[in-house]
Design a protein around this motif. Structure first.
Motif, PDB file in Angstrom:
ATOM      1  N   PHE A 221      87.881  24.861  15.893  1.00 60.42           N
ATOM      2  CA  PHE A 221      87.704  25.325  17.043  1.00 60.42           C
ATOM      3  C   PHE A 221      89.703  25.311  17.308  1.00 60.42           C
ATOM      4  O   PHE A 221      90.287  24.746  16.253  1.00 60.42           O
ATOM      5  N   ASP A 222      89.748  25.875  18.461  1.00 59.15           N
ATOM      6  CA  ASP A 222      91.318  26.950  18.984  1.00 59.15           C
ATOM      7  C   ASP A 222      91.565  25.150  19.873  1.00 59.15           C
ATOM      8  O   ASP A 222      90.895  24.863  20.568  1.00 59.15           O
ATOM      9  N   PRO A 223      92.526  24.324  19.540  1.00 56.04           N
ATOM     10  CA  PRO A 223      93.256  23.044  20.148  1.00 56.04           C
ATOM     11  C   PRO A 223      93.408  23.701  21.476  1.00 56.04           C
ATOM     12  O   PRO A 223      92.834  23.025  22.530  1.00 56.04           O
ATOM     13  N   ASN A 224      93.856  24.325  21.712  1.00 52.83           N
ATOM     14  CA  ASN A 224      94.214  24.652  23.171  1.00 52.83           C
ATOM     15  C   ASN A 224      92.548  25.013  23.901  1.00 52.83           C
ATOM     16  O   ASN A 224      92.503  24.907  24.577  1.00 52.83           O
ATOM     17  N   GLU A 225      92.344  25.815  23.582  1.00 50.73           N
ATOM     18  CA  GLU A 225      90.706  26.098  23.976  1.00 50.73           C
ATOM     19  C   GLU A 225      90.061  25.037  23.801  1.00 50.73           C
ATOM     20  O   GLU A 225      89.162  24.895  24.979  1.00 50.73           O
ATOM     21  N   LEU A 226      89.976  24.004  23.211  1.00 52.60           N
ATOM     22  CA  LEU A 226      88.927  22.573  23.438  1.00 52.60           C
ATOM     23  C   LEU A 226      89.562  21.735  24.211  1.00 52.60           C
ATOM     24  O   LEU A 226      88.499  21.454  25.058  1.00 52.60           O
ATOM     25  N   ILE A 227      90.774  22.401  24.886  1.00 52.83           N
ATOM     26  CA  ILE A 227      91.622  21.296  25.897  1.00 52.83           C
ATOM     27  C   ILE A 227      90.878  21.587  27.147  1.00 52.83           C
ATOM     28  O   ILE A 227      90.887  20.854  27.833  1.00 52.83           O
ATOM     29  N   HIS A 228      91.161  23.025  27.045  1.00 52.07           N
ATOM     30  CA  HIS A 228      90.733  23.504  28.029  1.00 52.07           C
ATOM     31  C   HIS A 228      90.005  22.767  28.698  1.00 52.07           C
ATOM     32  O   HIS A 228      89.104  22.754  30.286  1.00 52.07           O
ATOM     33  N   THR A 229      88.473  22.818  27.511  1.00 49.22           N
ATOM     34  CA  THR A 229      87.119  22.658  27.716  1.00 49.22           C
ATOM     35  C   THR A 229      87.121  21.297  28.594  1.00 49.22           C
ATOM     36  O   THR A 229      86.489  20.982  29.713  1.00 49.22           O
ATOM     37  N   VAL A 230      87.888  20.272  27.392  1.00 48.01           N
ATOM     38  CA  VAL A 230      87.736  18.755  28.022  1.00 48.01           C
ATOM     39  C   VAL A 230      88.261  18.398  29.519  1.00 48.01           C
ATOM     40  O   VAL A 230      87.342  18.400  30.046  1.00 48.01           O
ATOM     41  N   GLN A 231      89.473  19.363  29.870  1.00 47.21           N
ATOM     42  CA  GLN A 231      89.430  19.169  30.900  1.00 47.21           C
ATOM     43  C   GLN A 231      88.655  20.091  32.043  1.00 47.21           C
ATOM     44  O   GLN A 231      88.216  19.383  33.427  1.00 47.21           O
ATOM     45  N   LEU A 232      87.905  20.789  31.779  1.00 50.73           N
ATOM     46  CA  LEU A 232      86.834  21.291  33.289  1.00 50.73           C
ATOM     47  C   LEU A 232      86.186  20.391  33.537  1.00 50.73           C
ATOM     48  O   LEU A 232      85.344  20.424  34.163  1.00 50.73           O
TER      49      LEU A 232
ATOM     50  N   LEU B 207      91.337  15.577  16.395  1.00 57.68           N
ATOM     51  CA  LEU B 207      91.404  15.647  17.420  1.00 57.68           C
ATOM     52  C   LEU B 207      91.701  14.960  18.544  1.00 57.68           C
ATOM     53  O   LEU B 207      92.384  15.335  19.691  1.00 57.68           O
ATOM     54  N   SER B 208      91.863  13.402  17.686  1.00 60.03           N
ATOM     55  CA  SER B 208      92.339  12.582  18.592  1.00 60.03           C
ATOM     56  C   SER B 208      94.168  13.285  18.597  1.00 60.03           C
ATOM     57  O   SER B 208      94.864  12.962  19.816  1.00 60.03           O
ATOM     58  N   ASN B 209      94.773  13.442  17.462  1.00 57.98           N
ATOM     59  CA  ASN B 209      95.853  13.755  17.825  1.00 57.98           C
ATOM     60  C   ASN B 209      96.128  15.174  19.087  1.00 57.98           C
ATOM     61  O   ASN B 209      97.465  15.184  19.436  1.00 57.98           O
ATOM     62  N   ALA B 210      95.325  16.641  18.726  1.00 59.30           N
ATOM     63  CA  ALA B 210      95.815  16.849  19.720  1.00 59.30           C
ATOM     64  C   ALA B 210      95.690  16.905  21.404  1.00 59.30           C
ATOM     65  O   ALA B 210      95.919  17.632  22.359  1.00 59.30           O
ATOM     66  N   PHE B 211      93.987  15.434  21.437  1.00 59.75           N
ATOM     67  CA  PHE B 211      94.784  15.402  23.209  1.00 59.75           C
ATOM     68  C   PHE B 211      95.202  14.395  23.507  1.00 59.75           C
ATOM     69  O   PHE B 211      95.695  14.128  24.255  1.00 59.75           O
ATOM     70  N   GLU B 212      95.615  13.711  22.170  1.00 61.85           N
ATOM     71  CA  GLU B 212      96.777  12.739  22.703  1.00 61.85           C
ATOM     72  C   GLU B 212      98.716  13.513  22.926  1.00 61.85           C
ATOM     73  O   GLU B 212      99.495  13.107  23.948  1.00 61.85           O
ATOM     74  N   SER B 213      98.825  14.500  22.483  1.00 62.30           N
ATOM     75  CA  SER B 213      99.468  15.582  23.025  1.00 62.30           C
ATOM     76  C   SER B 213      99.071  16.268  24.193  1.00 62.30           C
ATOM     77  O   SER B 213     100.445  16.501  24.979  1.00 62.30           O
TER      78      SER B 213
END
Length: 466
Positions: A109-120, A23-29
Motif C-alpha cells: 500500500f501507499d502510505p499517503n493513500e492509507l493515511i488519507h483513507t483512515v482520516q476519511l 503501519l505504526s510509523n506511518a500513522f505516527e508521522s
C-alpha cells in the motif's frame, strides 16, 4: 480532579510484525496514535467504544478479518473498518465492503493513500456519533445544539426548521462566520426523513482546489499520481442522507459546472471515471458571502446561484439578538462545568452589562471562546465577575450604548419615564427574567412585578414580561 486518559482511536491487527511496525510509523508521522495487535482475537478482546477505526489484515490465522468485521459491526456499529489484503484476495475484500467495511487497500500500500483513507474513515465515524447525539437532543427547537435563544429573530429561525426539515429541496443558509450555520444544517438533517442516514459535510475552503473535486466526488484507480485505489467521495458516503456544502461561495469556478449538474441530476463522474454514478442525497449549503455580488463580479455562476437559492434562511448575527446573551451565557457556563466536572460558578448580574458592550464580530464562536477564557482564568472559583472578561472586541462607548437604546440624555425627563426605561431595558438585558432584573436594579422581586404591571411592559408575544 484528574481527567481520564483519552483512549487510542485507531486499532490495528496484522499477524506480520514488520507490517505492524511500518503501519505504526506511518500513522505516527501523521500525528495518529495507534494500538497494535498481532491477531484478531486480541483486537476484539481489547476494542472499546472510543475507537473510531479498526485496520484489519484480511488473512490472519485464527479469527480472520471477515470474522472480526462481523463482530465489530454487531457490537460497535459506528466504528469504521478498513481491510488490508493482497491482490489475489480482492473478491473477499469486496465481500467485506458488502458486509459493512468502509474500504479496503491492497498490499503493498501507499502510505499517503492509507493515511488519507483512515482520516476519511475517522471523519465518517465521528459524523455517525454526532448524528446519534443529535437524535437525542432534538426534542425541542431551542435545545438543538449550541444554537440557543428566545429572541424574535431566533424564534423565527426555529419555526422554520420544522418546515425545512420536512422538505427535500435544497436549503441555503446564509450569515456571517460563527453564527451557527453548520449546527443548523445538522438540525435540518435531524428533522428530516433522512435523519437515520449519514450527514456528511464538505468544507469547500479547507481543501486545495486540486483535491476538492476528488474529495467531493471520489476518484478511480490511476486517475492521478498516487491514486492506487478507487476512492469514494463525500457524495458516495452521503447516499441516502444529507450532503452539507459548507462555505459554498468559495468553491472554484471550474468546479461549479460539475456541481450544478450534480444538483440537477444527482449524478456525477468520479475523477478519472467513465461510469455515471448516482447518489440520492438531500443538499444543504451555507455561505458567509453575498452570492449575488459574487455573480455580478463573475466569481460565481448565475445558474448555480439560482439552483442554490431555493429555500434560503438567513442566520442573524449575535449583535442583532443581544437579548439571547443570558441563555447563551448560561449554556456555555453549564457545559464548561460539565466538561470540567466541577460545580458551575454563579454569574454576577453586571457581567451581562459588560457583554452587551461588545458588537461580537465573531458571533457565537467568539462569544463561546470569550466565556471559556473567562471561566478558565477567573479570579474566584465561586463566581464569574465582569473583570474576568478583560478583553472584548468591538466594545461600544457609553454614548453609543445610550444612542442604541434611544436614551441620549436623561435631562428634562420625568422620573417615572426614567424608571420605566430602566426597567424595560434591564428586562431585555436579562431575557425578561424578573428575578435577575430585580437583582441588577437593586430592588425586591415583588417590586419589579408591581412596576411591570404599573407601566404595562410587555414581551414580543403580547403578555407581561415574565
Amino acid at each position: 480532579m484528574s481527567r481520564p486518559k483519552r483512549r487510542t482511536r485507531l486499532l490495528i491487527a496484522d499477524d506480520d510484525s514488520i507490517t505492524r511496525r511500518v503501519l505504526s510509523n506511518a500513522f505516527e508521522s501523521a500525528g495518529i496514535s495507534s494500538e497494535l495487535y498481532e491477531n484478531g482475537e486480541d483486537l476484539i478482546g481489547s476494542i472499546h467504544d472510543e475507537a473510531l477505526v479498526c485496520l484489519l489484515d484480511l488473512n490472519m490465522p485464527g479469527k480472520g478479518g471477515l470474522d472480526c468485521l462481523s463482530e465489530i459491526k454487531e457490537t460497535y456499529p459506528m466504528i469504521e473498518v478498513i481491510m488490508l489484503t493482497s491482490v489475489d484476495r480482492a473478491a473477499e475484500a469486496l465481500q467485506a465492503i458488502r458486509n459493512g467495511a468502509f474500504d479496503y487497500l491492497t498490499k503493498p500500500f501507499d502510505p499517503n493513500e492509507l493515511i488519507h483513507t483512515v482520516q476519511l474513515a475517522m471523519q465518517a465515524s465521528q459524523q455517525a456519533r454526532e448524528n446519534q447525539d443529535l437524535r437525542q437532543a432534538i426534542s425541542m427547537p431551542s435545545q438543538i445544539l449550541d444554537v440557543k435563544g428566545s429572541s424574535p429573530k431566533m424564534k423565527r429561525v426555529f419555526r422554520l426548521l420544522d418546515r425545512l426539515g420536512g422538505s427535500e429541496d435544497l436549503v441555503l443558509l446564509t450569515g456571517e462566520s460563527g453564527t451557527g450555520k453548520t449546527l443548523l444544517a445538522k438540525a435540518i438533517h435531524q428533522k428530516s426523513l433522512r435523519r437515520d442516514a449519514p450527514f456528511v459535510s464538505v468544507s469547500c475552503p479547507s481543501l486545495p482546489r486540486e483535491l476538492l473535486e476528488s474529495e467531493m466526488f471520489g476518484h478511480e484507480k490511476g486517475a492521478f499520481s498516487g491514486a492506487i485505489n478507487r476512492r469514494l467521495g463525500r457524495a458516495d458516503l452521503a447516499d441516502g442522507g444529507t450532503l452539507f456544502l459548507d462555505e459554498i461561495g468559495d468553491i472554484p469556478l471550474e468546479l461549479q459546472a460539475k456541481l450544478l449538474t450534480f444538483i440537477q441530476d444527482k449524478s456525477y463522474f468520479r475523477v478519472g471515471g467513465e461510469k455515471l454514478v448516482h447518489s440520492d442525497v438531500r443538499l444543504v449549503a451555507a455561505t458567509n458571502r453575498d452570492l449575488r455580488e459574487s455573480v455580478e463580479k463573475g466569481m460565481f455562476r448565475e445558474d448555480l446561484y439560482y439552483r442554490l437559492n431555493v429555500l434560503p434562511l438567513e442566520i442573524p448575527p449575535l449583535r442583532e439578538r443581544l437579548e439571547d446573551l443570558p441563555d447563551l451565557l448560561e449554556h456555555f457556563v453549564s457545559r464548561f462545568a460539565q466538561r470540567q466536572r466541577v460545580k458551575p460558578p454563579r454569574v454576577d448580574p453586571s457581567v451581562l452589562v459588560k457583554l452587551r458592550q461588545s458588537s461580537w464580530p465573531g458571533n457565537i464562536r467568539e462569544f463561546e471562546n470569550v466565556v471559556i477564557r473567562a471561566l478558565t482564568l477567573r479570579e474566584r472559583e465561586d463566581i464569574l465577575l465582569p473583570e474576568d472578561f478583560d478583553v472584548l472586541s468591538g466594545v461600544k462607548s457609553e454614548t453609543q450604548m445610550q444612542d442604541d437604546a434611544g436614551v441620549s440624555s436623561l435631562a428634562g425627563k420625568r422620573l417615572d419615564e426614567i424608571e420605566k426605561a430602566a426597567i424595560e431595558q434591564t428586562l431585555a438585558l436579562c431575557g425578561n427574567k424578573k428575578s435577575a432584573a430585580a437583582k441588577m436594579l437593586g430592588i425586591a422581586e415583588k417590586s419589579i412585578y408591581n412596576k411591570v404591571k404599573k407601566y404595562g411592559l410587555e414581551t414580543d408575544e403580547g403578555g407581561a414580561s415574565s
